[in-house]
Design an enzyme around this catalytic site. Structure first.
Site, PDB file in Angstrom:
ATOM      1  N   CYS A   1      -1.574   0.823   7.323  1.00  0.00           N
ATOM      2  CA  CYS A   1      -3.010   0.483   7.440  1.00  0.00           C
ATOM      3  C   CYS A   1      -3.377  -0.754   6.622  1.00  0.00           C
ATOM      4  CB  CYS A   1      -3.892   1.656   6.996  1.00  0.00           C
ATOM      5  SG  CYS A   1      -3.694   3.155   7.976  1.00  0.00           S
ATOM      6  N   ARG A   2      -3.430  -0.585   5.289  1.00  0.00           N
ATOM      7  CA  ARG A   2      -4.025  -1.656   4.476  1.00  0.00           C
ATOM      8  C   ARG A   2      -3.118  -2.871   4.316  1.00  0.00           C
ATOM      9  NH1 ARG A   2      -5.089   2.070  -0.454  1.00  0.00           N
ATOM     10  NH2 ARG A   2      -3.198   2.951   0.495  1.00  0.00           N
ATOM     11  N   SER A   3      -1.855  -2.660   3.900  1.00  0.00           N
ATOM     12  CA  SER A   3      -1.023  -3.852   3.644  1.00  0.00           C
ATOM     13  C   SER A   3      -0.636  -4.608   4.922  1.00  0.00           C
ATOM     14  CB  SER A   3       0.202  -3.526   2.775  1.00  0.00           C
ATOM     15  OG  SER A   3       1.070  -2.623   3.377  1.00  0.00           O
TER      16      SER A   3
ATOM     17  N   ASN B   1       2.216   1.510   4.379  1.00  0.00           N
ATOM     18  CA  ASN B   1       2.494   0.258   5.096  1.00  0.00           C
ATOM     19  C   ASN B   1       2.166   0.368   6.589  1.00  0.00           C
ATOM     20  OD1 ASN B   1       5.347  -1.968   5.719  1.00  0.00           O
ATOM     21  ND2 ASN B   1       3.268  -2.526   5.201  1.00  0.00           N
TER      22      ASN B   1
ATOM     23  N   CYS C   1       0.873  -1.183   0.000  1.00  0.00           N
ATOM     24  CA  CYS C   1       0.000   0.000   0.000  1.00  0.00           C
ATOM     25  C   CYS C   1       0.908   1.230   0.000  1.00  0.00           C
ATOM     26  CB  CYS C   1      -0.970  -0.020   1.180  1.00  0.00           C
ATOM     27  SG  CYS C   1      -0.194   0.031   2.809  1.00  0.00           S
TER      28      CYS C   1
ATOM     29  N   ASP D   1      -8.401   3.701   1.077  1.00  0.00           N
ATOM     30  CA  ASP D   1      -7.454   4.093   2.117  1.00  0.00           C
ATOM     31  C   ASP D   1      -8.233   4.621   3.326  1.00  0.00           C
ATOM     32  OD1 ASP D   1      -5.454   5.119   3.642  1.00  0.00           O
ATOM     33  OD2 ASP D   1      -4.467   6.182   1.999  1.00  0.00           O
TER      34      ASP D   1
HETATM   35  P1  4NP Z   1      -1.852   2.813   4.030  1.00  0.00           P
HETATM   36  O1  4NP Z   1      -2.526   4.171   4.550  1.00  0.00           O
HETATM   37  O2  4NP Z   1      -1.282   3.132   2.656  1.00  0.00           O
HETATM   38  O3  4NP Z   1      -2.997   1.873   3.970  1.00  0.00           O
HETATM   39  O4  4NP Z   1      -0.801   2.442   5.037  1.00  0.00           O
HETATM   40  C1  4NP Z   1      -1.843   5.382   4.583  1.00  0.00           C
HETATM   41  C2  4NP Z   1      -1.052   5.683   5.661  1.00  0.00           C
HETATM   42  C3  4NP Z   1      -0.391   6.883   5.711  1.00  0.00           C
HETATM   43  C4  4NP Z   1      -0.507   7.787   4.683  1.00  0.00           C
HETATM   44  C5  4NP Z   1      -1.306   7.494   3.587  1.00  0.00           C
HETATM   45  C6  4NP Z   1      -1.965   6.275   3.550  1.00  0.00           C
HETATM   46  N1  4NP Z   1       0.168   9.022   4.724  1.00  0.00           N
HETATM   47  O5  4NP Z   1       0.026   9.832   3.789  1.00  0.00           O
HETATM   48  O6  4NP Z   1       0.896   9.282   5.691  1.00  0.00           O
END
Ligand code: 4NP
Length: 157
Positions: free
Chosen positions: A13-15, A11, A8, A125
């Site tokens: 939340c989703r992955s 790294n 993702c 997201d």
């Molecule tokens: P992830 O979510 O890609 O599912 O881990 C996010 C976590 C942090 C950010 C964006 C998406 N960020 O912009 O900090």
């Protein structure tokens, strides 16, 4: 050994959620010695951090512990090491396609391409959204993870 990498953006939340869910499926089906799973982010914003506390709490409500994971960024060697590199959304996939050597592009895909529920391509997201988004991530990655496992190790029941 078949090696699977979930990717993702951050790294956190989703992955990591996909990794935790998929690892539990592997444990339940006694496949952990045949299939390895890891996760990474396209960006370095959260390198070294544990998963978002909201992701951890949502997973824990389903008996899945994410707290030992630490965020890392995708590195070039990942394209060689992993057999299936599955992005959480089309932005993540485009980023991977830009970085992946041409002869390894066949390893890239979207996790939700393995979902039995057609249509949706992206795991939304949840980072900037409300609490319900974290449960939606769990639902989506669970059904796609089951489909992925069926593809990797068919007809085993
Ligand atoms: P992830 O979510 O890609 O599912 O881990 C996010 C976590 C942090 C950010 C964006 C998406 N960020 O912009 O900090």
């Amino acid at each position: 050994m078949i090696r699977v990498l979930f990717v993702c953006l951050g790294n956190i939340c989703r992955s990591p959620t996909a990794e935790g869910v998929f690892r539990r499926l592997l444990d339940e089906q006694r496949l952990a010695d045949r299939i390895a799973v890891d996760s990474a982010g396209t960006h370095a914003y959260h390198v070294g951090e544990p998963p978002d506390t909201r992701s951890q709490a949502a997973a824990r409500r389903r008996g899945i512990e994410l707290g030992a994971q630490r965020a890392r960024q995708v590195v070039t060697e990942d394209f060689t090491i992993f057999d299936h590199i599955l992005a959480m959304d089309r932005d993540n996939l485009a980023r991977l396609e830009g970085d992946c050597p041409d002869d390894l592009r066949h390893k890239l895909g979207l996790l939700l391409d393995y979902s039995p529920d057609d249509g949706q391509q992206d795991v939304p997201d949840p980072y900037y959204g409300g609490g319900r988004g974290f449960d939606e991530v769990l639902d989506l990655v669970t059904s796609a993870g089951q489909g992925l496992l069926e593809t990797l190790v068919p007809r085993r029941r």
